[in-house]
Design a protein around this motif. Structure first.
Motif, PDB file in Angstrom:
ATOM      1  N   LYS A 144       1.107  -1.024  -0.189  1.00  0.00           N
ATOM      2  CA  LYS A 144       0.534   0.096  -0.266  1.00  0.00           C
ATOM      3  C   LYS A 144       1.034   1.422  -0.183  1.00  0.00           C
ATOM      4  O   LYS A 144       0.850   1.990   0.089  1.00  0.00           O
ATOM      5  CB  LYS A 144      -0.919  -0.482   1.055  1.00  0.00           C
ATOM      6  CG  LYS A 144      -2.099  -0.897   0.986  1.00  0.00           C
ATOM      7  CD  LYS A 144      -3.019  -1.386   2.136  1.00  0.00           C
ATOM      8  CE  LYS A 144      -3.534   0.188   2.754  1.00  0.00           C
ATOM      9  NZ  LYS A 144      -4.419  -0.344   4.096  1.00  0.00           N
TER      10      LYS A 144
ATOM     11  N   ALA B  88       1.988   2.097  -2.820  1.00  0.00           N
ATOM     12  CA  ALA B  88       1.438   2.274  -4.866  1.00  0.00           C
ATOM     13  C   ALA B  88       0.736   3.175  -3.874  1.00  0.00           C
ATOM     14  O   ALA B  88       0.426   4.188  -4.651  1.00  0.00           O
ATOM     15  CB  ALA B  88       0.143   0.994  -4.506  1.00  0.00           C
TER      16      ALA B  88
ATOM     17  N   ILE C  76      -1.397   4.118  -1.400  1.00  0.00           N
ATOM     18  CA  ILE C  76      -2.854   4.115  -0.990  1.00  0.00           C
ATOM     19  C   ILE C  76      -2.670   4.408   0.496  1.00  0.00           C
ATOM     20  O   ILE C  76      -2.116   4.256   0.997  1.00  0.00           O
ATOM     21  CB  ILE C  76      -3.020   2.866  -1.253  1.00  0.00           C
ATOM     22  CG1 ILE C  76      -3.263   2.442  -2.933  1.00  0.00           C
ATOM     23  CG2 ILE C  76      -4.644   2.466  -0.922  1.00  0.00           C
ATOM     24  CD1 ILE C  76      -3.464   0.769  -3.125  1.00  0.00           C
ATOM     25  N   ASP C  77      -3.681   5.469   0.669  1.00  0.00           N
ATOM     26  CA  ASP C  77      -3.536   5.291   2.007  1.00  0.00           C
ATOM     27  C   ASP C  77      -4.450   4.309   3.183  1.00  0.00           C
ATOM     28  O   ASP C  77      -4.413   2.723   2.529  1.00  0.00           O
ATOM     29  CB  ASP C  77      -5.380   6.864   2.511  1.00  0.00           C
ATOM     30  CG  ASP C  77      -5.087   6.781   3.597  1.00  0.00           C
ATOM     31  OD1 ASP C  77      -6.210   6.150   4.679  1.00  0.00           O
ATOM     32  OD2 ASP C  77      -4.619   8.014   3.950  1.00  0.00           O
TER      33      ASP C  77
ATOM     34  N   GLU D 228      -7.105   2.637   3.882  1.00  0.00           N
ATOM     35  CA  GLU D 228      -7.783   2.282   2.791  1.00  0.00           C
ATOM     36  C   GLU D 228      -8.061   0.736   2.906  1.00  0.00           C
ATOM     37  O   GLU D 228      -6.873  -0.115   2.992  1.00  0.00           O
ATOM     38  CB  GLU D 228      -7.710   3.052   1.603  1.00  0.00           C
ATOM     39  CG  GLU D 228      -8.771   2.348   0.594  1.00  0.00           C
ATOM     40  CD  GLU D 228      -8.059   2.754  -0.889  1.00  0.00           C
ATOM     41  OE1 GLU D 228      -8.594   2.461  -2.253  1.00  0.00           O
ATOM     42  OE2 GLU D 228      -7.599   4.151  -0.360  1.00  0.00           O
TER      43      GLU D 228
ATOM     44  N   VAL E 269      -7.612  -2.439   0.958  1.00  0.00           N
ATOM     45  CA  VAL E 269      -7.462  -3.288  -0.407  1.00  0.00           C
ATOM     46  C   VAL E 269      -7.821  -4.999  -0.855  1.00  0.00           C
ATOM     47  O   VAL E 269      -7.936  -4.922  -1.972  1.00  0.00           O
ATOM     48  CB  VAL E 269      -6.576  -2.916  -1.296  1.00  0.00           C
ATOM     49  CG1 VAL E 269      -6.092  -2.010  -1.416  1.00  0.00           C
ATOM     50  CG2 VAL E 269      -5.485  -3.694   0.181  1.00  0.00           C
TER      51      VAL E 269
ATOM     52  N   SER F 155     -11.355  -4.938  -7.913  1.00  0.00           N
ATOM     53  CA  SER F 155     -10.606  -2.993  -7.310  1.00  0.00           C
ATOM     54  C   SER F 155      -9.069  -2.644  -8.139  1.00  0.00           C
ATOM     55  O   SER F 155      -8.481  -3.187  -7.759  1.00  0.00           O
ATOM     56  CB  SER F 155     -10.117  -3.670  -5.202  1.00  0.00           C
ATOM     57  OG  SER F 155      -9.421  -2.506  -5.099  1.00  0.00           O
TER      58      SER F 155
ATOM     59  N   ALA G 299      -7.477  -0.612  -6.575  1.00  0.00           N
ATOM     60  CA  ALA G 299      -6.552   0.129  -5.317  1.00  0.00           C
ATOM     61  C   ALA G 299      -5.825  -1.357  -5.373  1.00  0.00           C
ATOM     62  O   ALA G 299      -4.891  -1.620  -5.115  1.00  0.00           O
ATOM     63  CB  ALA G 299      -7.756   0.037  -4.281  1.00  0.00           C
TER      64      ALA G 299
ATOM     65  N   LYS H 124      -3.265  -2.151  -7.895  1.00  0.00           N
ATOM     66  CA  LYS H 124      -2.195  -1.019  -8.282  1.00  0.00           C
ATOM     67  C   LYS H 124      -1.553  -1.495  -6.975  1.00  0.00           C
ATOM     68  O   LYS H 124      -0.232  -1.456  -6.967  1.00  0.00           O
ATOM     69  CB  LYS H 124      -3.015   0.179  -7.247  1.00  0.00           C
ATOM     70  CG  LYS H 124      -1.627   0.971  -7.407  1.00  0.00           C
ATOM     71  CD  LYS H 124      -2.074   2.772  -7.687  1.00  0.00           C
ATOM     72  CE  LYS H 124      -0.883   4.033  -7.573  1.00  0.00           C
ATOM     73  NZ  LYS H 124      -1.217   4.984  -7.526  1.00  0.00           N
ATOM     74  N   ALA H 125      -1.798  -2.408  -6.235  1.00  0.00           N
ATOM     75  CA  ALA H 125      -0.652  -2.337  -4.722  1.00  0.00           C
ATOM     76  C   ALA H 125      -0.743  -4.176  -5.415  1.00  0.00           C
ATOM     77  O   ALA H 125       0.903  -4.121  -4.765  1.00  0.00           O
ATOM     78  CB  ALA H 125      -1.832  -2.594  -3.482  1.00  0.00           C
TER      79      ALA H 125
END
Length: 492
Positions: free
Chosen positions: A389, A392, A394-395, A398, A400, A440, A442, A445-446
């Motif tokens: 995360k 990537a 990503i918060d 969040e 995933v 997803s 996200a 992306k992860a």
């Protein structure tokens, strides 16, 4: 990852040097390959930029001149000896190596079973190889080896061994691991070749210790740490110093055996072509270090990892106390301690804060990410997810992975497979992430960040499970752990 080793220069320089050594002897060169010919991960860790298959790629440049002979000790077959980095037996690794070499276009001429004394398991392995169409030769134990030179260099010594039929000028002798009998195989062949009027030579390709860097250089100290179980000791080659007035680094076993080797050479060929054990080597790795500080730091970290590996071995009974003590002394010589591994203090601090197992990872940019044990995830699985995360962008808050991806895995583990632990391991969290990635953005992306974990450093506050170890190895993550189990059960 910072680069400290010029791999392209190495491939060119090393292959040219071997060609020159072949021409020195004229008819044939038997080249003993010490260490790993393929997947040399130790070299890639201490010489950043060295590719694990560099030696194999170098050999591919000589493919039209070379054939490979793989040797395996009958004793290792009998003991079901395991190759630690792969977790497979030596005899299984012989088959794996044959496939690897042939897939790369290299010619594997035969397999030699060495140190044979009637072992039934060796007979079974020979039969298995022959059914696969692989030529197999047998070499025997020789009484008084290696000191009884009159017997060794006679028809009752090397003469009893099978003569290995070879067809190319460069014969590479390799093995699944140390102690397989590579050198003895080379010398036995020299005996048989000279009896047949063939002027053959012998050389050794051993990456470590590196002969033309200082004795106490961290790269050479890391080799000592890696071979603590063999009790190898790096030392100045006294024969080289006497013959040339130059300092060169070698190790105790080669220095100790050199007078015997010289005598064997003289008995076989009339004179020895070498004045020192360093002369026998053809390794050019020391000439290809392009950033010494990067290699020094990488080697310091390798020594610390080896120390933790020894401590873990003490805890599970796979390592002796002397190995751990030796590596601790090497750490002192290198001027380092456990605190020089950044992820150690981070993992222990997170564990103390949460009161449960925790883990820490150093990302490529130096940032430290941690993971804790929860109801859903083990510490290593949580760490892996947090790192992906972060990479990537990503918060952290969040999610995933959807609950719909986790719940079926937990039910499978507890309801159907009998596990008492519903928390996901690293492999399971990656499966859940890949399942979520179908819907997803996200999660996808992860998942795409996985290749960026190669070379990252990890430490856990408890010993890793075998599942997590395999996952970290596959991702090329360099891990250590505290030498204590997560629970107090007698059986782990």
């Amino acid at each position: 990852m910072n680069i400290g080793f010029d791999n392209n220069k190495y491939l060119t320089m090393q292959s040219e040097h071997i060609k020159n050594r072949i021409s020195q002897f004229g008819d044939k060169l038997y080249l003993e390959f010490g260490g790993k010919l393929y997947d040399d991960y130790h070299a890639s860790r201490v010489l950043p930029g060295f590719e694990p298959d560099s030696k194999l790629r170098m050999l591919m440049q000589l493919a039209d001149q070379a054939e490979i002979v793989i040797v395996i000790s009958a004793g290792d077959i009998e003991k079901n000896k395991i190759r630690g980095d792969l977790g497979i037996t030596y005899d299984s690794d012989v088959l794996r190596l044959i496939d690897v070499f042939e897939e790369r276009g290299l010619f594997v001429g035969s397999v030699v079973i060495t140190q044979y004394a009637g072992q039934r398991s060796a007979d079974q392995f020979r039969s298995r190889l022959q059914k696969l169409g692989i030529r197999v030769y047998t070499h025997y134990l020789i009484d008084g080896y290696p000191s009884n030179i009159p017997l060794i260099v006679s028809d009752e010594g090397y003469g009893k061994n099978d003569y290995i039929e070879t067809s190319r000028p460069l014969v590479v002798i390799t093995a699944p691991g140390p102690g397989s009998g590579k050198m003895a195989t080379c010398l036995s062949q020299l005996y048989h070749e000279y009896k047949r009027g063939v002027r053959a030579g012998y050389a050794k390709f051993e990456t470590f210790p590196i002969w033309n860097i200082p004795l106490k250089h961290p790269v050479n100290l890391a080799y000592e740490a890696a071979t603590a179980d063999l009790n190898d000791i790096n030392m100045i080659d006294p024969f080289h110093l006497e013959a040339y007035g130059e300092t060169a680094v070698n190790y105790n076993r080669d220095v100790e055996i050199f007078p015997v080797l010289n005598a064997i050479f003289e008995n076989i060929a009339g004179e020895s072509p070498y004045k020192s054990p360093t002369d026998m080597g053809v390794n050019m790795a020391g000439c290809c270090i392009c950033n010494d500080e990067v290699c020094q730091e990488a080697s310091r970290q390798e020594i610390i990892r080896r120390y933790y590996q020894a401590l873990n071995g003490l805890a599970d009974g796979s390592c002796t106390e002397s190995e751990a003590i030796k590596i601790e002394l090497i750490m002192k010589q290198a001027g380092i301690s456990k605190t020089d591994r950044k992820v150690v203090s981070a993992a222990l601090a997170r564990s103390e804060e949460t009161g449960s197992p925790a883990a820490a990872m150093e990302l490529p940019d130096g940032k430290i990410i941690t993971g804790k044990t929860s109801d859903l995830l083990g510490a290593s699985a949580a760490l892996l997810l947090n790192a992906l995360k972060e990479l990537a962008g990503i918060d952290h808050e969040e999610h995933v992975i959807s609950p719909a991806a986790i719940e079926p895995i937990q039910k499978l583990k507890t309801a159907y497979l009998g596990s008492k632990n519903p928390r996901l391991h690293t492999d399971e969290v990656l499966i859940a992430l890949s399942t979520s990635a179908a819907k997803s953005v996200a999660a996808q992306k992860a998942l795409d960040q996985l290749p960026r974990l190669a070379g990252c450093q990890v430490h856990t506050s408890v010993m890793l499970s075998s599942v997590d170890i395999k996952t970290f190895k596959r991702l090329n993550i360099q891990y250590t752990s505290e030498p204590r189990y997560e629970n107090k059960r007698v059986l782990h």
